[in-house]
Design an enzyme around this catalytic site. Structure first.
Site, short mmCIF file in Angstrom:
data_model
loop_
_atom_site.label_atom_id
_atom_site.label_comp_id
_atom_site.label_asym_id
_atom_site.label_seq_id
_atom_site.Cartn_x
_atom_site.Cartn_y
_atom_site.Cartn_z
N SER A 134 -8.16 -3.95 3.49
CA SER A 134 -7.75 -5.10 4.28
C SER A 134 -8.52 -6.36 3.95
CB SER A 134 -7.87 -4.81 5.77
OG SER A 134 -6.92 -3.92 6.20
N ASP B 177 3.31 -0.81 4.51
CA ASP B 177 2.22 -1.56 5.15
C ASP B 177 2.76 -2.87 5.72
OD1 ASP B 177 -0.11 -2.91 5.85
OD2 ASP B 177 -1.16 -2.35 4.02
N HIS C 126 -0.70 1.29 6.69
CA HIS C 126 -1.86 0.53 6.24
C HIS C 126 -3.11 1.38 5.95
CE1 HIS C 126 -4.35 -2.98 5.80
NE2 HIS C 126 -5.18 -2.53 6.73
#
Length: 186
Positions: free
Chosen positions: A10, A127, A157
């Site tokens: 991320s 995602d 994700h």
């Protein structure tokens, strides 16, 4: 001699690219799980970006929204675990934080072509938090001669917290990738 491998996902991916690029000679490799490399063009429209910048000047603490934990994993057990873990941030995302992320991502464009360290990029096809096109861009544009990318079909994700068979595959792939790059034992 480089000795630092790290697994990043991320927004950490955004930071890792910048930091590792500044210190390339110290980096033996980086493993990304769903890195934030580009903004989703559907949500980061020019009009929304302009509004966000104005709001940043006027109301930097204004709440923009929350991350839906159901976007993290297909595993309901993992989603529940995320919700119940007090160490996970469950609060709102504010304009100030959003602008800082936008600025960091904008700086990445110039860094990508100079990336030379080995990398493994893993990304879930479904995602909703980090646009998978960013992982494809990182893979395509990075100058590294040692880069691997794997897209996990129908996954969200947090691949390390996905359904059990995916999680096993992710950790197996990471272990093999690292082992293949370790110096031979004498």
């Amino acid at each position: 001699m480089p000795s630092n491998n790290c697994v990043i996902g991320s927004q950490g991916g955004t930071i890792a690219i910048s930091v590792a690029n500044e210190r390339q000679k110290y980096i033996a490799g980086v493993i990304f799980i769903a890195p934030l490399v580009i903004l989703n063009p559907e949500s980061a429209t020019p009009a929304r970006m302009c509004c966000a910048k104005m709001l940043y000047c006027l109301m930097p603490n204004l709440i923009l929204g929350y991350v839906d934990p159901r976007w993290l994993s297909r595993s309901q057990k993992e989603v529940k675990s995320f919700k119940n873990d007090p160490l996970n941030y469950h609060g709102p995302y504010r304009v100030r934080f959003t602008i800082q992320v936008l600025q960091a991502v904008a700086k990445l464009e110039k860094d990508l072509p100079t990336v030379t360290w080995p990398m493994l990029i893993l990304h879930g096809e479904m995602d909703k938090l980090c646009d998978i096109r960013g992982s494809f861009l990182l893979y395509k544009v990075a100058a590294s001669s040692d880069k691997t990318m794997k897209v996990f079909s129908k996954c969200f994700h947090q691949l390390h917290r996905e359904v059990p068979n995916v999680t096993v595959e992710v950790f197996t792939l990471i272990g093999k990738w690292i082992a293949d790059r370790l110096p031979p034992v004498e």
